[in-house]
Write a protein that holds these residues in place. Structure first.
Motif, PDB file in Angstrom:
ATOM      1  N   GLN A  95       3.914   8.812   6.170  1.00 27.00           N
ATOM      2  CA  GLN A  95       5.018   8.539   5.248  1.00 27.00           C
ATOM      3  C   GLN A  95       4.898   7.131   4.653  1.00 27.00           C
ATOM      4  O   GLN A  95       5.189   6.918   3.470  1.00 27.00           O
ATOM      5  CB  GLN A  95       6.361   8.694   5.970  1.00 27.00           C
ATOM      6  N   ALA A  96       4.457   6.181   5.467  1.00 23.59           N
ATOM      7  CA  ALA A  96       4.244   4.823   4.947  1.00 23.59           C
ATOM      8  C   ALA A  96       3.099   4.809   3.944  1.00 23.59           C
ATOM      9  O   ALA A  96       3.170   4.141   2.898  1.00 23.59           O
ATOM     10  CB  ALA A  96       3.954   3.868   6.107  1.00 23.59           C
ATOM     11  N   ALA A  97       2.023   5.545   4.258  1.00 20.05           N
ATOM     12  CA  ALA A  97       0.894   5.629   3.338  1.00 20.05           C
ATOM     13  C   ALA A  97       1.315   6.288   2.032  1.00 20.05           C
ATOM     14  O   ALA A  97       0.873   5.870   0.944  1.00 20.05           O
ATOM     15  CB  ALA A  97      -0.249   6.407   3.984  1.00 20.05           C
ATOM     16  N   LEU A  98       2.163   7.302   2.112  1.00 16.15           N
ATOM     17  CA  LEU A  98       2.661   7.969   0.910  1.00 16.15           C
ATOM     18  C   LEU A  98       3.417   6.987   0.027  1.00 16.15           C
ATOM     19  O   LEU A  98       3.222   6.949  -1.200  1.00 16.15           O
ATOM     20  CB  LEU A  98       3.559   9.140   1.293  1.00 16.15           C
ATOM     21  N   TYR A  99       4.278   6.192   0.627  1.00 20.96           N
ATOM     22  CA  TYR A  99       5.022   5.187  -0.146  1.00 20.96           C
ATOM     23  C   TYR A  99       4.073   4.223  -0.853  1.00 20.96           C
ATOM     24  O   TYR A  99       4.191   3.974  -2.056  1.00 20.96           O
ATOM     25  CB  TYR A  99       5.970   4.415   0.774  1.00 20.96           C
ATOM     26  N   LEU A 100       3.086   3.700  -0.110  1.00 20.82           N
ATOM     27  CA  LEU A 100       2.183   2.712  -0.696  1.00 20.82           C
ATOM     28  C   LEU A 100       1.229   3.338  -1.703  1.00 20.82           C
ATOM     29  O   LEU A 100       0.743   2.653  -2.611  1.00 20.82           O
ATOM     30  CB  LEU A 100       1.399   2.008   0.407  1.00 20.82           C
ATOM     31  N   THR A 150       2.112  -5.181  -3.656  1.00 19.60           N
ATOM     32  CA  THR A 150       0.693  -5.363  -3.394  1.00 19.60           C
ATOM     33  C   THR A 150       0.472  -6.611  -2.553  1.00 19.60           C
ATOM     34  O   THR A 150       1.298  -7.532  -2.552  1.00 19.60           O
ATOM     35  CB  THR A 150      -0.128  -5.436  -4.702  1.00 19.60           C
ATOM     36  N   GLY A 151      -0.612  -6.618  -1.803  1.00 13.50           N
ATOM     37  CA  GLY A 151      -0.985  -7.782  -1.010  1.00 13.50           C
ATOM     38  C   GLY A 151      -0.141  -7.998   0.228  1.00 13.50           C
ATOM     39  O   GLY A 151      -0.115  -9.100   0.777  1.00 13.50           O
ATOM     40  N   THR A 152       0.499  -6.951   0.717  1.00 12.95           N
ATOM     41  CA  THR A 152       1.353  -7.120   1.887  1.00 12.95           C
ATOM     42  C   THR A 152       0.941  -6.140   2.976  1.00 12.95           C
ATOM     43  O   THR A 152       0.064  -5.295   2.778  1.00 12.95           O
ATOM     44  CB  THR A 152       2.834  -6.919   1.526  1.00 12.95           C
ATOM     45  N   HIS A 153       1.562  -6.266   4.144  1.00 12.01           N
ATOM     46  CA  HIS A 153       1.327  -5.308   5.221  1.00 12.01           C
ATOM     47  C   HIS A 153       2.667  -4.771   5.691  1.00 12.01           C
ATOM     48  O   HIS A 153       3.634  -5.509   5.845  1.00 12.01           O
ATOM     49  CB  HIS A 153       0.556  -5.938   6.381  1.00 12.01           C
ATOM     50  N   LEU A 154       2.709  -3.475   5.895  1.00 11.55           N
ATOM     51  CA  LEU A 154       3.919  -2.774   6.298  1.00 11.55           C
ATOM     52  C   LEU A 154       3.817  -2.438   7.781  1.00 11.55           C
ATOM     53  O   LEU A 154       2.917  -1.708   8.198  1.00 11.55           O
ATOM     54  CB  LEU A 154       4.083  -1.504   5.460  1.00 11.55           C
ATOM     55  N   VAL A 155       4.722  -2.996   8.569  1.00  5.60           N
ATOM     56  CA  VAL A 155       4.716  -2.765  10.018  1.00  5.60           C
ATOM     57  C   VAL A 155       5.529  -1.511  10.318  1.00  5.60           C
ATOM     58  O   VAL A 155       6.701  -1.413   9.954  1.00  5.60           O
ATOM     59  CB  VAL A 155       5.300  -3.974  10.772  1.00  5.60           C
ATOM     60  N   VAL A 156       4.889  -0.551  10.979  1.00  5.71           N
ATOM     61  CA  VAL A 156       5.541   0.718  11.325  1.00  5.71           C
ATOM     62  C   VAL A 156       5.350   0.912  12.825  1.00  5.71           C
ATOM     63  O   VAL A 156       4.383   1.523  13.285  1.00  5.71           O
ATOM     64  CB  VAL A 156       4.924   1.889  10.535  1.00  5.71           C
ATOM     65  N   ASP A 157       6.282   0.355  13.604  1.00  8.76           N
ATOM     66  CA  ASP A 157       6.039   0.260  15.050  1.00  8.76           C
ATOM     67  C   ASP A 157       7.249   0.541  15.925  1.00  8.76           C
ATOM     68  O   ASP A 157       7.244   0.218  17.111  1.00  8.76           O
ATOM     69  CB  ASP A 157       5.489  -1.131  15.384  1.00  8.76           C
TER      70      ASP A 157
END
Length: 285
Positions: free
Chosen positions: A231-236, A245-252
């Motif tokens: 789901q996070a990959a779908l958003y990005l 762009t240029g950020t990291h999304l923490v999914v933890d």
């Protein structure tokens, strides 16, 4: 109802199992055509059978540049181009102490986790430029953010992925190519068993054990599943993140928000251990 990836073409490395498989399934459901790149040929063939005309499998060892290039070319040849690259193929290892480092294993970890995504981006850029832009998503890890979440080679490689994504985003942004990273926490996949050197079939079974116990060690009381990262990959990957762009999304599940006492009332604060009753009295007043 239109899917969020209608008309898009994606390549997903490590696409035959775990997070990659969950993402292939979600991307197809959202309208994309997908090349699943992996080294698990039997599972890849099954994916093609499940999604005829929508998924093609490419045997791809991401330590081999020619195989990366071929997987991306397959997307262009079969589906007309490339809009999304999810550099997700991953491995782990058992090198937890500096004194136990094996040079060849260290190099192999970096070849898969850092060099592989770099070469994926290299070969994706021309194809994305031909489509007017695109989105690149790289799988990093919370191990790249804090000590204690993975072996030393794996953790430092994932930190490199986070910064590589940032630098790539700076280089490619003006060409309408976005680059971001995802930092998964404890996700129920076979990577934990594989890091212990277990056979793949046994490692796959160990994922169920992770799912059973992960909810107990984080604020969100559910196991992290491949779909959470998909789901996070779908958003990005989608236009919903057109300004990201240029950020990291923490999914933890919140596991990195703080020490256990910050979210578990039964946990002991380090201040309480240091100062004892004086700290407890100050909290009560």
């Amino acid at each position: 109802m239109a899917g969020r990836l209608d008309g898009k073409v994606a390549v997903i490395t490590g696409g035959a199992s775990g997070i990659g498989l969950g993402t292939v399934e979600l991307f197809v459901a959202e309208g994309a055509c997908v090349v699943a790149a992996d080294i698990q040929d039997e599972k890849g063939a099954m994916l093609e059978q499940r999604f005829p005309g929508r998924v093609r499998y490419a045997h791809c060892d991401v330590t081999k540049e020619a195989e990366i290039a071929a997987a991306l070319k397959l997307a262009a040849d079969e589906f007309g181009g490339l809009d999304i690259l999810f550099n997700n193929a991953g491995i782990s290892d058992g090198m937890r102490e500096l004194a136990s480092i094996d040079a060849e294993t260290w190099s192999w970890i970096y070849d898969v986790l850092v060099r592989g995504p770099a070469l994926g981006m290299k070969h994706a850029v021309p194809l994305m430029l031909a489509r007017g832009g695109g989105s690149i998503v790289n799988t990093a890890s919370i191990a790249g953010l804090q000590a204690g979440w993975g072996p030393i080679a794996y953790s430092s490689a994932k930190a490199a992925v986070i910064h590589m994504s940032r630098v790539a985003a700076a280089q490619l942004g003006t060409q309408r190519i976005r680059v971001n990273a995802i930092c998964p926490g404890l996700i129920a996949t076979s990577i934990f068993g594989a890091s212990l050197g277990l056979p793949r079939a046994v490692a796959d079974q160990m994922a169920a054990r992770v799912a059973e116990n992960a909810a107990k060690v984080q604020p969100v009381p559910k196991a992290g599943l491949p779909d959470d990262i998909a789901q996070a990959a779908l958003y990005l990957a989608s236009d919903a993140s057109a300004f990201v762009t240029g950020t990291h999304l923490v999914v933890d599940g919140g596991i990195t928000v703080g020490s256990r006492h910050s979210w578990d009332q039964s946990g002991v604060s380090p201040f309480a251990e240091l100062f004892g009753d004086a700290f407890s009295q100050s909290q009560d007043s």
